[in-house]
Design a protein around this motif. Structure first.
Motif, PDB file in Angstrom:
ATOM      1  N   HIS A  92      40.361  30.370  39.190  1.00 30.87           N
ATOM      2  CA  HIS A  92      39.273  31.337  39.130  1.00 30.87           C
ATOM      3  C   HIS A  92      39.640  32.503  38.200  1.00 30.87           C
ATOM      4  CE1 HIS A  92      35.666  33.368  40.411  1.00 30.87           C
ATOM      5  NE2 HIS A  92      36.387  34.446  40.779  1.00 30.87           N
ATOM      6  N   PHE A  93      40.894  32.957  38.298  1.00 29.62           N
ATOM      7  CA  PHE A  93      41.371  34.025  37.429  1.00 29.62           C
ATOM      8  C   PHE A  93      41.323  33.593  35.966  1.00 29.62           C
ATOM      9  CE2 PHE A  93      44.851  36.239  35.231  1.00 29.62           C
ATOM     10  CZ  PHE A  93      44.394  37.539  35.363  1.00 29.62           C
ATOM     11  N   GLN A  94      41.750  32.373  35.681  1.00 30.50           N
ATOM     12  CA  GLN A  94      41.705  31.860  34.300  1.00 30.50           C
ATOM     13  C   GLN A  94      40.268  31.779  33.806  1.00 30.50           C
ATOM     14  OE1 GLN A  94      44.086  31.408  32.176  1.00 30.50           O
ATOM     15  NE2 GLN A  94      45.661  31.955  33.671  1.00 30.50           N
ATOM     16  N   GLN A  95      39.372  31.352  34.674  1.00 32.99           N
ATOM     17  CA  GLN A  95      37.954  31.273  34.317  1.00 32.99           C
ATOM     18  C   GLN A  95      37.418  32.681  34.021  1.00 32.99           C
ATOM     19  OE1 GLN A  95      35.441  29.744  37.432  1.00 32.99           O
ATOM     20  NE2 GLN A  95      33.734  29.358  36.042  1.00 32.99           N
TER      21      GLN A  95
ATOM     22  N   HIS B 270      35.877  36.851  30.228  1.00 34.47           N
ATOM     23  CA  HIS B 270      36.126  38.198  29.707  1.00 34.47           C
ATOM     24  C   HIS B 270      36.406  38.156  28.205  1.00 34.47           C
ATOM     25  CE1 HIS B 270      37.509  42.317  29.519  1.00 34.47           C
ATOM     26  NE2 HIS B 270      38.620  41.913  28.929  1.00 34.47           N
ATOM     27  N   VAL B 271      37.239  37.212  27.773  1.00 34.03           N
ATOM     28  CA  VAL B 271      37.564  37.080  26.347  1.00 34.03           C
ATOM     29  C   VAL B 271      36.292  36.761  25.561  1.00 34.03           C
ATOM     30  CG1 VAL B 271      38.780  35.630  24.662  1.00 34.03           C
ATOM     31  CG2 VAL B 271      39.988  36.492  26.680  1.00 34.03           C
TER      32      VAL B 271
END
Length: 163
Positions: free
Chosen positions: A22-25, A30-31
Motif C-alpha cells: 500500500h505504501f509503494q502504491q 505521489h510521484v
C-alpha cells in the motif's frame, strides 16, 4: 501459545506486506501526482511569463506615449496650428527644427502658448508628416512639391530622399 504466536506472526507479516504494498502504491501515486503537478506548474509559469512580458511591453509603450504627450509642442506655422511632440521635431538634430527644439535655446511662446514659425503653414504639414513617420509622401503636383522642398531645405533627409 506457540500456535497463536505463529498465527500472529503470519498476520503481522501479511499486514506488513500489505502496508508495504500500500505504501509503494501511495508512493507511486505521489510521484505521478508530483510529475503532473510539475508539468502543470511549468505550463502555467510559461503562460504567466508570457503575460508578464506582454504587460511590461505595454507599460513601456504607455510610458513612451505619456512622454510624448508630456513633450507636446503647440505650433503656429503661418497661422495654421499644429500640435506635435519634441521627439518628432528633433528627429533630425541638425535641422532648423532639431536645433530650435533641442533644449539648447530659449523658445518664445505667444499668448496662446504656441511657438510661432514664420513659414507657409499649408506646406509645413508635409514636413511634419515626414518628421513623424520618417517617410516622404510628396505632394501630387510638382509646383507644391518644389515649394515644400524650398521650405524644407534645412531637412537634408527630405532632399536626399527626393533626389
Amino acid at each position: 501459545k506457540n500456535n497463536l504466536d505463529t498465527t500472529w506472526a503470519k498476520y503481522e507479516s501479511i499486514a506488513q506486506e500489505g502496508l508495504e504494498a500500500h505504501f509503494q502504491q501511495l508512493r507511486q501515486q505521489h510521484v505521478t501526482f508530483m510529475k503532473e503537478a510539475r508539468k502543470e506548474y511549468e505550463q502555467l509559469r510559461s503562460v504567466l511569463d508570457e503575460e508578464t512580458a506582454r504587460f511590461r511591453e505595454e507599460q513601456e509603450n504607455m510610458a513612451r506615449l505619456h512622454q510624448i504627450q508630456n513633450d507636446q509642442v503647440k505650433l503656429d506655422v503661418g497661422g495654421i496650428f499644429y500640435s506635435t511632440s519634441i521627439q518628432s521635431l528633433t528627429r533630425y538634430p541638425d535641422s532648423m527644427l532639431g536645433v530650435m527644439f533641442s533644449g539648447r535655446h530659449r523658445i518664445v511662446k505667444n499668448d496662446e502658448g504656441r511657438v510661432f514659425i514664420d513659414r507657409d503653414g499649408k506646406l509645413f504639414r508635409y514636413i511634419l508628416d515626414f518628421l513623424r513617420n520618417n517617410e516622404w509622401d510628396p505632394p501630387e503636383d510638382s509646383y507644391t512639391k518644389k515649394r515644400v522642398l524650398r521650405v524644407c531645405s534645412g531637412v537634408t533627409e527630405i532632399l536626399h530622399i527626393c533626389n
